[in-house]
Design a protein around this motif. Structure first.
Motif, short mmCIF file in Angstrom:
data_model
loop_
_atom_site.label_atom_id
_atom_site.label_comp_id
_atom_site.label_asym_id
_atom_site.label_seq_id
_atom_site.Cartn_x
_atom_site.Cartn_y
_atom_site.Cartn_z
N PHE A 226 22.47 59.43 3.46
CA PHE A 226 21.42 58.42 3.54
C PHE A 226 21.95 57.13 4.15
O PHE A 226 21.30 56.50 4.96
N ARG A 227 23.16 56.75 3.78
CA ARG A 227 23.73 55.51 4.30
C ARG A 227 24.02 55.62 5.80
O ARG A 227 23.85 54.65 6.53
N ARG A 228 24.43 56.79 6.25
CA ARG A 228 24.71 56.96 7.68
C ARG A 228 23.43 56.94 8.50
O ARG A 228 23.41 56.49 9.63
N GLN A 229 22.34 57.42 7.94
CA GLN A 229 21.08 57.54 8.68
C GLN A 229 20.10 56.41 8.36
O GLN A 229 18.93 56.50 8.70
N LEU A 230 20.57 55.36 7.72
CA LEU A 230 19.69 54.28 7.28
C LEU A 230 18.95 53.63 8.45
O LEU A 230 17.73 53.44 8.39
N TRP A 231 19.63 53.32 9.55
CA TRP A 231 18.97 52.67 10.67
C TRP A 231 17.97 53.58 11.35
O TRP A 231 16.92 53.13 11.81
N LEU A 232 18.29 54.87 11.39
CA LEU A 232 17.33 55.82 11.95
C LEU A 232 16.06 55.86 11.10
O LEU A 232 14.94 55.87 11.62
N ILE A 233 16.23 55.86 9.80
CA ILE A 233 15.07 55.88 8.90
C ILE A 233 14.25 54.59 9.06
O ILE A 233 13.01 54.64 9.10
N VAL A 234 14.93 53.46 9.20
CA VAL A 234 14.22 52.18 9.38
C VAL A 234 13.42 52.21 10.68
O VAL A 234 12.25 51.80 10.72
N ILE A 235 14.02 52.70 11.76
CA ILE A 235 13.32 52.76 13.05
C ILE A 235 12.12 53.70 12.97
O ILE A 235 11.03 53.38 13.48
N VAL B 103 10.35 54.45 10.32
CA VAL B 103 9.32 53.79 9.50
C VAL B 103 8.60 52.71 10.31
O VAL B 103 7.37 52.60 10.25
N VAL B 104 9.34 51.95 11.10
CA VAL B 104 8.72 50.91 11.94
C VAL B 104 7.79 51.54 12.96
O VAL B 104 6.66 51.08 13.17
N PHE B 105 8.22 52.63 13.60
CA PHE B 105 7.36 53.31 14.57
C PHE B 105 6.12 53.89 13.91
O PHE B 105 5.03 53.86 14.49
N ILE B 106 6.25 54.40 12.70
CA ILE B 106 5.08 54.93 11.99
C ILE B 106 4.09 53.81 11.68
O ILE B 106 2.88 53.97 11.86
N ILE B 107 4.60 52.67 11.26
CA ILE B 107 3.72 51.53 10.96
C ILE B 107 3.02 51.06 12.24
O ILE B 107 1.80 50.80 12.23
N ILE B 108 3.75 50.98 13.34
CA ILE B 108 3.14 50.57 14.61
C ILE B 108 2.09 51.58 15.04
O ILE B 108 1.00 51.22 15.51
N TYR B 109 2.37 52.86 14.88
CA TYR B 109 1.42 53.92 15.26
C TYR B 109 0.13 53.81 14.45
O TYR B 109 -0.97 53.86 15.00
N VAL B 110 0.27 53.66 13.14
CA VAL B 110 -0.92 53.57 12.29
C VAL B 110 -1.72 52.31 12.61
O VAL B 110 -2.95 52.34 12.69
N ALA B 111 -1.02 51.19 12.81
CA ALA B 111 -1.71 49.93 13.11
C ALA B 111 -2.45 50.01 14.45
O ALA B 111 -3.59 49.55 14.56
N SER B 112 -1.81 50.59 15.45
CA SER B 112 -2.48 50.67 16.75
C SER B 112 -3.66 51.63 16.70
O SER B 112 -4.69 51.39 17.34
#
Length: 141
Positions: free
Chosen positions: A53-62, A64-73
């Motif tokens: 989880f710690r190694r993939q933290l930034w991937l998970i953050v990115i 999640v951000v893309f999912i939020i942008i997708y839903v908002a758009s």
């Protein structure tokens, strides 16, 4: 013959040692203890301490951000489509009202309608002419 056997044995030992060295350099040993992934470890929060989880933290953050942008758009697009549909309906209603008003105006401006109104009111001295209109020719100088 003994020399050949000794040579074969040393070649075998070299091959084995070379193979062993290659295996040692290629293998990836993970010194961290492996934990089983279960619902208890996920809900308990133990997964947050996991190395994976710690190694993939930034991937998970990115992600999640893309999912939020997708839903908002998508939400914004749906709102825009609803607004466009409402405006098209308003435009259609405005066109019908303009057509109706134009029709009423055309009807009220007709000569026959004006004459009927004048006869109904009896307060005007205007009448329809009995003589045709004259054409006046003006000579050009």
């Amino acid at each position: 013959m003994a020399e050949e056997e000794i040579k074969k044995e040393t070649d075998k030992e070299e091959k084995i040692s070379a193979l062993q060295m290659l295996k040692n350099s290629v293998s990836e040993e993970d010194n961290s203890p492996t934990t089983q992934l279960s619902l208890k470890t996920i809900l308990g929060g133990d997964i947050l301490n996991a190395e994976l989880f710690r190694r993939q933290l930034w991937l998970i953050v990115i992600v999640v951000v893309f999912i939020i942008i997708y839903v908002a758009s998508r939400y914004q697009c749906q709102q825009d489509m609803i607004k466009i549909a409402n405006m098209e309906l308003e435009l259609k209603d405005a066109k019908y009202r303009a057509l109706s008003i134009s029709s009423k105006l055309t009807e009220r401006c007709r000569e026959s309608h004006v004459l009927q109104l004048l006869k109904a009111n009896n307060d005007s001295l205007l009448q329809v002419s009995d003589q045709p209109p004259y054409i006046i020719n003006v000579p050009e100088e």
